[in-house]
Write a protein that holds these residues in place. Sequence first.
Motif, PDB file in Angstrom:
ATOM      1  N   LYS A   1       0.834  -1.218   0.000  1.00 60.19           N
ATOM      2  CA  LYS A   1       0.000   0.000   0.000  1.00 60.19           C
ATOM      3  C   LYS A   1       0.863   1.260   0.000  1.00 60.19           C
ATOM      4  CE  LYS A   1      -4.018  -2.049   2.171  1.00 60.19           C
ATOM      5  NZ  LYS A   1      -4.877  -2.144   3.340  1.00 60.19           N
ATOM      6  N   LEU A   2       1.917   1.247   0.781  1.00 60.25           N
ATOM      7  CA  LEU A   2       2.805   2.412   0.830  1.00 60.25           C
ATOM      8  C   LEU A   2       3.528   2.619  -0.495  1.00 60.25           C
ATOM      9  CD1 LEU A   2       4.284   1.975   4.410  1.00 60.25           C
ATOM     10  CD2 LEU A   2       2.755   3.804   3.636  1.00 60.25           C
ATOM     11  N   SER A   3       3.943   1.530  -1.149  1.00 62.56           N
ATOM     12  CA  SER A   3       4.635   1.666  -2.434  1.00 62.56           C
ATOM     13  C   SER A   3       3.704   2.228  -3.504  1.00 62.56           C
ATOM     14  CB  SER A   3       5.221   0.325  -2.881  1.00 62.56           C
ATOM     15  OG  SER A   3       4.219  -0.559  -3.318  1.00 62.56           O
ATOM     16  N   GLN A   4       2.414   2.009  -3.340  1.00 59.59           N
ATOM     17  CA  GLN A   4       1.431   2.501  -4.302  1.00 59.59           C
ATOM     18  C   GLN A   4       0.903   3.890  -3.926  1.00 59.59           C
ATOM     19  OE1 GLN A   4      -1.279  -0.811  -4.035  1.00 59.59           O
ATOM     20  NE2 GLN A   4      -0.275  -1.916  -5.698  1.00 59.59           N
ATOM     21  N   SER A   5       1.386   4.426  -2.818  1.00 64.97           N
ATOM     22  CA  SER A   5       0.890   5.709  -2.329  1.00 64.97           C
ATOM     23  C   SER A   5       1.427   6.884  -3.144  1.00 64.97           C
ATOM     24  CB  SER A   5       1.275   5.905  -0.857  1.00 64.97           C
ATOM     25  OG  SER A   5       2.671   6.136  -0.744  1.00 64.97           O
ATOM     26  N   ARG A   6       0.739   7.983  -3.024  1.00 66.22           N
ATOM     27  CA  ARG A   6       1.160   9.214  -3.693  1.00 66.22           C
ATOM     28  C   ARG A   6       2.538   9.652  -3.180  1.00 66.22           C
ATOM     29  NH1 ARG A   6      -3.372  13.515  -3.736  1.00 66.22           N
ATOM     30  NH2 ARG A   6      -4.258  11.854  -4.961  1.00 66.22           N
ATOM     31  N   GLU A   7       2.796   9.419  -1.882  1.00 68.14           N
ATOM     32  CA  GLU A   7       4.085   9.801  -1.299  1.00 68.14           C
ATOM     33  C   GLU A   7       5.238   9.043  -1.963  1.00 68.14           C
ATOM     34  OE1 GLU A   7       6.252  10.326   3.029  1.00 68.14           O
ATOM     35  OE2 GLU A   7       4.351   9.260   2.929  1.00 68.14           O
ATOM     36  N   ALA A   8       5.095   7.727  -2.104  1.00 70.07           N
ATOM     37  CA  ALA A   8       6.151   6.925  -2.737  1.00 70.07           C
ATOM     38  C   ALA A   8       6.379   7.371  -4.173  1.00 70.07           C
ATOM     39  CB  ALA A   8       5.790   5.441  -2.695  1.00 70.07           C
ATOM     40  N   LYS A   9       5.313   7.627  -4.888  1.00 67.35           N
ATOM     41  CA  LYS A   9       5.422   8.038  -6.292  1.00 67.35           C
ATOM     42  C   LYS A   9       6.041   9.425  -6.429  1.00 67.35           C
ATOM     43  CE  LYS A   9       1.728   5.026  -7.732  1.00 67.35           C
ATOM     44  NZ  LYS A   9       0.354   4.883  -8.173  1.00 67.35           N
ATOM     45  N   SER A  10       5.882  10.269  -5.400  1.00 64.41           N
ATOM     46  CA  SER A  10       6.483  11.599  -5.462  1.00 64.41           C
ATOM     47  C   SER A  10       7.999  11.532  -5.270  1.00 64.41           C
ATOM     48  CB  SER A  10       5.866  12.528  -4.410  1.00 64.41           C
ATOM     49  OG  SER A  10       6.288  12.176  -3.106  1.00 64.41           O
ATOM     50  N   TYR A  11       8.485  10.529  -4.526  1.00 61.50           N
ATOM     51  CA  TYR A  11       9.918  10.384  -4.302  1.00 61.50           C
ATOM     52  C   TYR A  11      10.628   9.748  -5.493  1.00 61.50           C
ATOM     53  CZ  TYR A  11       9.114  11.377   0.647  1.00 61.50           C
ATOM     54  OH  TYR A  11       8.767  11.954   1.825  1.00 61.50           O
ATOM     55  N   TYR A  12       9.970   8.770  -6.108  1.00 63.44           N
ATOM     56  CA  TYR A  12      10.614   8.053  -7.223  1.00 63.44           C
ATOM     57  C   TYR A  12       9.515   7.571  -8.162  1.00 63.44           C
ATOM     58  CZ  TYR A  12      14.779   5.714  -9.111  1.00 63.44           C
ATOM     59  OH  TYR A  12      15.845   5.339  -9.883  1.00 63.44           O
ATOM     60  N   PRO A  13       9.059   8.447  -9.066  1.00 62.99           N
ATOM     61  CA  PRO A  13       7.896   8.127  -9.904  1.00 62.99           C
ATOM     62  C   PRO A  13       8.035   6.860 -10.749  1.00 62.99           C
ATOM     63  CG  PRO A  13       8.514  10.443 -10.132  1.00 62.99           C
ATOM     64  CD  PRO A  13       9.584   9.779  -9.327  1.00 62.99           C
ATOM     65  N   LYS A  14       9.246   6.589 -11.259  1.00 63.71           N
ATOM     66  CA  LYS A  14       9.412   5.440 -12.147  1.00 63.71           C
ATOM     67  C   LYS A  14       9.392   4.114 -11.388  1.00 63.71           C
ATOM     68  CE  LYS A  14      12.229   3.727 -15.935  1.00 63.71           C
ATOM     69  NZ  LYS A  14      13.418   3.930 -16.760  1.00 63.71           N
ATOM     70  N   TRP A  15       9.999   4.053 -10.213  1.00 62.90           N
ATOM     71  CA  TRP A  15      10.086   2.821  -9.426  1.00 62.90           C
ATOM     72  C   TRP A  15       9.661   3.084  -7.983  1.00 62.90           C
ATOM     73  CZ3 TRP A  15      10.582  -0.785 -12.809  1.00 62.90           C
ATOM     74  CH2 TRP A  15      11.385  -0.614 -13.924  1.00 62.90           C
ATOM     75  N   PRO A  16       8.381   3.328  -7.711  1.00 61.69           N
ATOM     76  CA  PRO A  16       7.969   3.585  -6.323  1.00 61.69           C
ATOM     77  C   PRO A  16       8.110   2.322  -5.463  1.00 61.69           C
ATOM     78  CG  PRO A  16       6.060   3.585  -7.790  1.00 61.69           C
ATOM     79  CD  PRO A  16       7.277   3.429  -8.644  1.00 61.69           C
ATOM     80  N   MET A  17       8.892   2.453  -4.396  1.00 59.36           N
ATOM     81  CA  MET A  17       9.136   1.320  -3.497  1.00 59.36           C
ATOM     82  C   MET A  17       9.032   1.780  -2.053  1.00 59.36           C
ATOM     83  SD  MET A  17      12.253  -0.758  -5.334  1.00 59.36           S
ATOM     84  CE  MET A  17      12.216  -2.070  -4.124  1.00 59.36           C
ATOM     85  N   ALA A  18       8.638   0.836  -1.190  1.00 54.07           N
ATOM     86  CA  ALA A  18       8.533   1.120   0.244  1.00 54.07           C
ATOM     87  C   ALA A  18       9.043  -0.073   1.033  1.00 54.07           C
ATOM     88  CB  ALA A  18       7.092   1.425   0.629  1.00 54.07           C
ATOM     89  N   ALA A  19       9.602   0.216   2.196  1.00 53.67           N
ATOM     90  CA  ALA A  19      10.072  -0.818   3.119  1.00 53.67           C
ATOM     91  C   ALA A  19       9.477  -0.554   4.497  1.00 53.67           C
ATOM     92  CB  ALA A  19      11.592  -0.811   3.193  1.00 53.67           C
ATOM     93  N   VAL A  20       9.075  -1.629   5.162  1.00 53.32           N
ATOM     94  CA  VAL A  20       8.537  -1.539   6.517  1.00 53.32           C
ATOM     95  C   VAL A  20       9.386  -2.444   7.400  1.00 53.32           C
ATOM     96  CG1 VAL A  20       6.506  -1.920   7.976  1.00 53.32           C
ATOM     97  CG2 VAL A  20       6.203  -1.135   5.610  1.00 53.32           C
ATOM     98  N   LEU A  21       9.952  -1.866   8.457  1.00 53.92           N
ATOM     99  CA  LEU A  21      10.796  -2.602   9.391  1.00 53.92           C
ATOM    100  C   LEU A  21       9.996  -2.876  10.659  1.00 53.92           C
ATOM    101  CD1 LEU A  21      13.717  -3.681   9.768  1.00 53.92           C
ATOM    102  CD2 LEU A  21      14.242  -1.483  10.867  1.00 53.92           C
TER     103      LEU A  21
END
Length: 122
Positions: free
Chosen positions: A8-28
């Motif tokens: 869900k975070l990788s698909q978020s607007r925030e992730a896409k704003s940081y890296y539009p081509k490859w939106p990725m997120a990590a949860v620790l």
Amino acid sequence: MSLDLAVKLSQSREAKSYYPKWPMAAVLVKGGSIQSIGFSRKKNDPTYLDRFDYCSVHCEIEALRKVRFQAKNHVLFVARACKGGGVGLAKPCANCQEVIDGSGVKRVTYTITGNEYGVWKP
């Protein structure tokens, strides 16, 4: 559950704003509690890199930095969003694997495609 959150975070607007081509997120996570969240960033972060003019920061490193790379017995969940709402391969690169291994993470779960996921134990 935390892989779902990473997706869900990788698909978020925030992730896409940081890296539009490859939106990725990590949860620790440790003991069922979220310790930190990281997003891949296309732009340099001078706290990591000062000798390069341009380099991306990977979401795994971003999440580990927030806990000062002290992640003994933590679990890391990594996801990459693709166009159309799907997910793609989010296996940590060789450099991230080295940092993850050194930080004490006990398991990494990452998206592959569709409902597939991979597990890596450092």
